[in-house]
Design an enzyme around this catalytic site. Structure first.
Site, short mmCIF file in Angstrom:
data_model
loop_
_atom_site.label_atom_id
_atom_site.label_comp_id
_atom_site.label_asym_id
_atom_site.label_seq_id
_atom_site.Cartn_x
_atom_site.Cartn_y
_atom_site.Cartn_z
N ARG A 88 -44.57 -49.59 48.96
CA ARG A 88 -45.87 -49.98 49.56
C ARG A 88 -46.24 -51.34 49.00
O ARG A 88 -46.27 -51.53 47.79
CB ARG A 88 -46.97 -48.99 49.21
N HIS A 119 -47.35 -49.14 59.14
CA HIS A 119 -47.51 -47.94 58.29
C HIS A 119 -46.81 -46.78 59.01
O HIS A 119 -47.47 -45.86 59.51
CB HIS A 119 -49.01 -47.67 58.10
N GLN A 150 -47.39 -42.91 58.30
CA GLN A 150 -48.70 -42.46 58.81
C GLN A 150 -48.58 -42.07 60.29
O GLN A 150 -49.19 -41.10 60.75
CB GLN A 150 -49.73 -43.59 58.63
N ASP A 178 -60.06 -47.13 61.60
CA ASP A 178 -59.56 -47.43 60.25
C ASP A 178 -60.61 -48.30 59.56
O ASP A 178 -61.50 -48.86 60.24
CB ASP A 178 -58.21 -48.18 60.37
N CYS A 223 -56.91 -42.55 59.34
CA CYS A 223 -55.83 -42.41 58.34
C CYS A 223 -56.37 -42.12 56.95
O CYS A 223 -55.65 -41.58 56.12
CB CYS A 223 -55.00 -43.70 58.32
N ARG A 282 -49.25 -35.76 56.33
CA ARG A 282 -48.51 -36.86 55.68
C ARG A 282 -47.37 -36.27 54.85
O ARG A 282 -46.26 -36.78 54.85
CB ARG A 282 -49.43 -37.68 54.75
N1 NVA Z 1 -55.54 -50.67 57.02
C1 NVA Z 1 -55.68 -49.93 55.79
C2 NVA Z 1 -54.88 -48.67 55.85
C3 NVA Z 1 -55.01 -47.78 54.64
C4 NVA Z 1 -54.17 -46.54 54.72
C5 NVA Z 1 -55.21 -50.80 54.64
O1 NVA Z 1 -54.17 -51.44 54.75
O2 NVA Z 1 -55.92 -50.86 53.62
N1 CP Z 2 -53.61 -43.10 54.72
C1 CP Z 2 -53.06 -43.56 53.60
O1 CP Z 2 -52.01 -44.23 53.61
O2 CP Z 2 -53.72 -43.24 52.47
P1 CP Z 2 -53.44 -43.78 51.00
O3 CP Z 2 -53.81 -45.25 50.99
O4 CP Z 2 -54.30 -42.96 50.11
O5 CP Z 2 -51.98 -43.61 50.70
#
Ligand code: NVA
Ligand code: CP
Length: 330
Positions: A108, A135, A138, A231, A272, A317
């Site tokens: 990540r 992602h 997800q 989101d 998400c 997930r």
């Molecule tokens: N768009 C958000 C998704 C978090 C799961 C981010 O990248 O912070």
């Molecule tokens: N939805 C998601 O990816 O959550 P986290 O940022 O907690 O992993």
């Protein structure tokens, strides 16, 4: 027996066919049933995986850890501060080291090019746990949750409200196009996805008999929707200064009872997570103090309503990540 995707990376759904995505969703359902029944499935006992997180996480990290342990694997977690990656060692060198020790690598972080570079050099499957652009794990959980609710995917009307050019906006557009859902993004023009990706999604959607629509009109975009998805307005890695502009841009696209009233009978709400639906977080409280708003992308009423599937989505997930690891390692 399902499709053979052993040894493949999982970086974006763009790399997967609808049949392969179907296989992963079905496999996830099998794993969910096994978990519910308490049927042991430690089928990857000799394997080890490493999880590299350059951004924070609750769901993704815990899903990879629990799924890995349920499958019998050894799991190592490395956070941004505790490895040399990026600071003293390039991604390519890190990949070549970790690929000699581990059977699979989750990453990540920021640019998609980084997870691509890991994949190019690791020699073992690399799974994208979120980048600025995509992602994909997800997406599997989201598709599975939608199918659990409606019994099918093809032909459903899916509407995403918010920052449509972030990792979720991009990924959901591709996921819907691949699996035959009509995708609509409700957002201001400046937050529409990049034209090149939209063109790709339209071409994929044509093959799968569905549509891609981008609109600034929240009423038109939410009318008749089976699924409403949103989101957070500012994603990880974006500077704090953008909050003020983003709040102005996206307030008209908040998912509230008026938006939900436009949707189809039997519609569901998805997110998400994490979500700013109240002021019970430090950022939420800070935003309330600075800008006088107590809810952002979704109201607390909609988030807590019977239509909200957000916690089923979060649970899924784990089942879907287990399926991805199993299918690419076995
Ligand atoms: N768009 C958000 C998704 C978090 C799961 C981010 O990248 O912070
Ligand atoms: N939805 C998601 O990816 O959550 P986290 O940022 O907690 O992993």
């Amino acid at each position: 027996m399902g499709r053979n995707i052993r040894g493949r990376h999982f970086l974006s759904l763009l790399d997967y066919s609808p049949e392969e995505i179907r296989y992963l969703i079905d496999l996830s359902k099998d794993f969910k049933a096994m978990k519910r029944k308490g049927t042991p499935h430690k089928v990857l006992k000799e394997k080890n995986i490493v999880l590299l997180f350059e951004k924070s996480s609750t769901r993704t990290r815990c899903s990879f850890e629990v799924a890995g342990m349920d499958l019998g694997m050894g799991v190592t977690y490395l956070d941004p501060g505790s490895s040399q990656m990026g600071k003293k060692e390039s991604i390519a060198d890190t990949a070549r080291v970790l690929g000699r020790m581990y059977d699979g690598i989750e990453y990540r972080g920021y640019d998609q090019a980084l997870v691509q570079s890991l994949a190019d050099h690791a020699g073992v499957p690399v799974w994208n746990g979120l980048t600025d652009q995509f992602h994909p794990t997800q997406m599997l959980a989201d598709l599975m949750t939608i199918e659990e609710n409606f019994g099918y995917l093809k032909g459903l009307n899916f509407t995403y409200c918010g920052d449509a050019r972030n990792n979720l906006g991009n990924s959901l557009m591709v996921a819907c196009a691949k699996m035959g859902l009509n995708f609509t993004a409700c957002a201001p023009k400046e937050l529409f996805p990049e034209e090149a990706l939209v063109a790709k999604a339209i071409a994929i959607a044509k093959e799968n008999d569905c549509t891609i629509t981008l609109t600034e009109d929240m009423t038109a975009g939410t009318t008749g929707a089976d699924v409403i998805y949103t989101d957070i307005w500012v994603s990880m890695g974006e500077p704090g200064e953008v909050w003020e502009t983003r709040i102005k841009q996206l307030t008209p696209y908040q998912v509230n009872s008026a938006a939900m009233a436009n949707t189809a009978k039997g519609s569901i709400f998805m997110h998400c997570l994490p979500s700013f639906h109240d002021t019970k977080t430090t950022i939420g409280a800070d935003i309330a103090k600075k800008f006088g708003i107590t809810e952002m992308e979704v109201t607390d009423e909609v988030f807590e309503s019977k239509k909200s599937m957000v916690f089923d989505e979060a649970e899924n997930r784990m089942h879907t990540i287990k399926a991805v690891m199993y299918a690419t390692l076995c």
